[in-house]
Write a protein that holds these residues in place. Structure first.
Motif, PDB file in Angstrom:
ATOM      1  N   ALA A  77       7.492  19.674  -2.730  1.00  0.00           N
ATOM      2  CA  ALA A  77       6.968  20.893  -2.108  1.00  0.00           C
ATOM      3  C   ALA A  77       5.751  21.408  -2.874  1.00  0.00           C
ATOM      4  N   ALA A  78       5.831  21.396  -4.205  1.00  0.00           N
ATOM      5  CA  ALA A  78       4.707  21.871  -5.023  1.00  0.00           C
ATOM      6  C   ALA A  78       3.463  21.029  -4.771  1.00  0.00           C
ATOM      7  N   LYS A  79       3.631  19.718  -4.681  1.00  0.00           N
ATOM      8  CA  LYS A  79       2.483  18.836  -4.445  1.00  0.00           C
ATOM      9  C   LYS A  79       1.884  19.082  -3.068  1.00  0.00           C
ATOM     10  N   VAL A  80       2.732  19.171  -2.041  1.00  0.00           N
ATOM     11  CA  VAL A  80       2.244  19.399  -0.680  1.00  0.00           C
ATOM     12  C   VAL A  80       1.481  20.719  -0.602  1.00  0.00           C
ATOM     13  N   ILE A  81       2.057  21.769  -1.151  1.00  0.00           N
ATOM     14  CA  ILE A  81       1.417  23.085  -1.093  1.00  0.00           C
ATOM     15  C   ILE A  81       0.141  23.102  -1.921  1.00  0.00           C
ATOM     16  N   SER A  82       0.188  22.548  -3.123  1.00  0.00           N
ATOM     17  CA  SER A  82      -1.000  22.527  -3.988  1.00  0.00           C
ATOM     18  C   SER A  82      -2.139  21.748  -3.346  1.00  0.00           C
ATOM     19  N   ASP A  83      -1.821  20.574  -2.801  1.00  0.00           N
ATOM     20  CA  ASP A  83      -2.861  19.751  -2.170  1.00  0.00           C
ATOM     21  C   ASP A  83      -3.459  20.456  -0.954  1.00  0.00           C
ATOM     22  N   ALA A  84      -2.611  21.089  -0.154  1.00  0.00           N
ATOM     23  CA  ALA A  84      -3.104  21.808   1.029  1.00  0.00           C
ATOM     24  C   ALA A  84      -3.978  22.992   0.620  1.00  0.00           C
ATOM     25  N   ARG A  85      -3.547  23.708  -0.397  1.00  0.00           N
ATOM     26  CA  ARG A  85      -4.318  24.864  -0.868  1.00  0.00           C
ATOM     27  C   ARG A  85      -5.677  24.426  -1.398  1.00  0.00           C
ATOM     28  N   GLU A  86      -5.693  23.360  -2.177  1.00  0.00           N
ATOM     29  CA  GLU A  86      -6.960  22.884  -2.741  1.00  0.00           C
ATOM     30  C   GLU A  86      -7.876  22.313  -1.666  1.00  0.00           C
ATOM     31  N   LYS A  87      -7.297  21.649  -0.681  1.00  0.00           N
ATOM     32  CA  LYS A  87      -8.109  21.138   0.431  1.00  0.00           C
ATOM     33  C   LYS A  87      -8.754  22.297   1.165  1.00  0.00           C
TER      34      LYS A  87
END
Length: 128
Positions: A77-87
């Motif tokens: 979940a942290a990776k998905v959210i972090s990647d989406a936020r950074e994108k």
């Protein structure tokens, strides 16, 4: 951010229902993913509340750290959210590649069990 949390929860439910022979494990993954999404949201709220200069990397690392401590679902979940936020930040807000790289470094540091205090700015209230 709300969209990211909804996507994480939906994805974890779909992943949990994909393999019926692994329901206990998949159920744990889903619970950890939901908790990890909550940890990320809490770190975001704290960052907004603190409104403290140069503290964003600390909150990135802390959210990822807290989520990953829950297990594989939380780390996912942290990776998905972090990647989406950074994108989103790189595409929409125009914050730049350098800031995105630094944020992702803090995200990975926390997600891999690194102490978020590495990024803690001097003077940030102990409440955080």
């Amino acid at each position: 951010m709300r969209l990211c949390v909804c996507l994480v929860l939906l994805s974890s439910i779909l992943c949990a229902s994909a393999d019926l022979s692994a329901i206990p494990r998949a159920g744990r993954f889903a619970v950890d993913a939901a908790g990890g999404a909550w940890d990320m949201l809490r770190a975001y709220w704290d960052m907004r509340e603190a409104n403290y200069k140069n503290a964003d990397k600390y909150f990135h690392a802390r959210g990822n750290y807290d989520a990953a401590q829950r297990g594989p679902g939380g780390a996912w979940a942290a990776k998905v959210i972090s990647d989406a936020r950074e994108k989103w930040q790189s595409d929409v807000s125009g914050r730049g590649a350098e800031d995105t790289r630094a944020d992702q470094e803090a995200n990975e540091w926390g997600r891999n069990g690194g102490d978020p205090n590495r990024y803690r700015p001097k003077g940030l209230p102990s409440k955080y």
